[in-house]
Design an enzyme around this catalytic site. Structure first.
Site: not given
Length: 358
Positions: A126, A166
């Site tokens: 990501t 995250y």
């Protein structure tokens, strides 16, 4: 990719990749939890199209005694898409976020390391590994933000700065995947993905914002915009991402051990307010929306510099935003049941059940 194992294969990206490879004659195995709304619909759709060339296994990457080692042994490529995917969820439950994203990826790598013929591993990372990018100067022009000094976007040479649980869990996994090439010689590739959108995406308010806005617009339900809506992202149509996966595998002699930004790049950027305008033209009304404070860990701007992928394996995004958004909306209209799904994740499963997917 004649015998790919797609972990998280009933999710949005996995379904598109599986359908593409099955349509090309491959035998595909998917491992999924079916915890996320829509994943069983995706699996049923794949089965109806491709029959016995598709193998579906329910399992959990957190369980190292599960089916991972057996499935990896039969694969020529492992595409690891399974993840807890929302920053907000990671803040609420950082332990589960860590166990799925970091520990789960470690288990995948260990399974590959012990395989008689280790397959290629593609890891879906990501842009959050770069952090909030607060030090990058931005300017506001015509109601949208942009980088002042990076017209081509953020390159892979940018220092990592994990932000939010995250970001930490995905970033740790990102680095493990690269290190397993350095230390064990595994053919691993990290793809640091920006905002992906397209058919089979069951977007929710915490993740998959392009699809979520489209779903809410078609439902005629209000959309919550976090921040002032001038935030900008590069967005990538899922078919272009599938092409990147295939090209990275073909070029594995060059791509192994490397991380690549894979996003829409500077030619496919979109602000939240601009998406609302595009949707208004597509659905015939301005979607109702309200504004709330920006969420923790949210970047004001993120645009991927995708030149390294172009140089190393000849990939670049080709689908314009308007065209890709039209395909997404057409799919949603053809699959109206998506608009009635409960968009909340199922209750957390015990070990041996499953994992969240993109």
């Amino acid at each position: 990719m004649d015998r790919p194992l797609i972990i998280g294969g009933a999710g949005f990206i996995g379904t598109n990749l599986a359908d593409h490879r099955l349509s090309a004659g491959a035998h595909v195995t998917i491992l999924d939890s079916f915890r996320r709304p829509g994943t069983r619909d995706n699996a049923a759709w794949l089965r109806s199209r491709h029959g016995n060339r598709l193998t579906i296994v329910e399992g959990d990457v957190r369980d190292r005694r599960g089916p991972l080692r057996r499935l990896v042994t039969d694969a020529d490529v492992v595409v690891h898409l399974a993840a807890q995917v929302a920053v907000t969820t990671s803040v609420r439950d950082p332990r589960e976020d860590f166990e799925i994203n970091a520990l789960g990826t470690f288990n995948v790598l260990e399974a590959v390391r012990h395989a008689p013929r280790p397959p290629v591993v593609l890891y879906s990372s990501t842009n959050k590994v770069y952090g909030k990018l607060d030090d990058l100067a931005t300017v506001e022009r015509d109601g949208r933000h942009a980088y002042r000094d990076l017209p081509l976007g953020v390159p892979e040479t940018r220092s990592l700065d994990f932000h939010s649980p995250y970001g930490c869990s995905k970033g740790a996994a990102d680095q493990y995947v690269l290190d397993y090439h350095r230390i064990y010689g595994l053919p691993t590739v990290v793809l640091r993905q920006s905002c992906i959108y397209g058919p089979h995406q069951f977007g929710i308010s915490d993740q998959g914002w392009v699809a979520w806005f489209a779903i809410q617009a078609l439902r005629r339900r209000p959309i919550v915009v976090y921040g002032d809506g001038t935030q900008v992202r590069d967005v990538l149509y899922v078919g272009d991402l599938v092409a990147a996966y295939e090209a990275a595998v073909v070029g594995i002699a060059t791509t192994a051990g490397n991380a690549y930004n894979v996003g829409g790049g500077p030619s496919n950027t979109l602000s939240l307010l601009e998406l609302l305008q595009l949707l208004a033209a597509r659905v015939g009304h301005v979607p109702a929306h309200t504004f709330e404070e920006a969420r923790p860990g949210d970047q004001l701007v993120f645009v991927s510099d995708v030149r390294k992928a172009a140089r190393d394996f000849g990939w670049r995004p080709v689908t314009p935003v308007a065209e890709g958004l039209g395909r997404l909306i057409a799919w949603l209209r053809e699959n109206e049941h998506v608009l009635t799904l409960d968009q909340r994740p199922a209750a957390a499963p015990g070990i041996g059940s499953a994992l969240a997917t993109h």
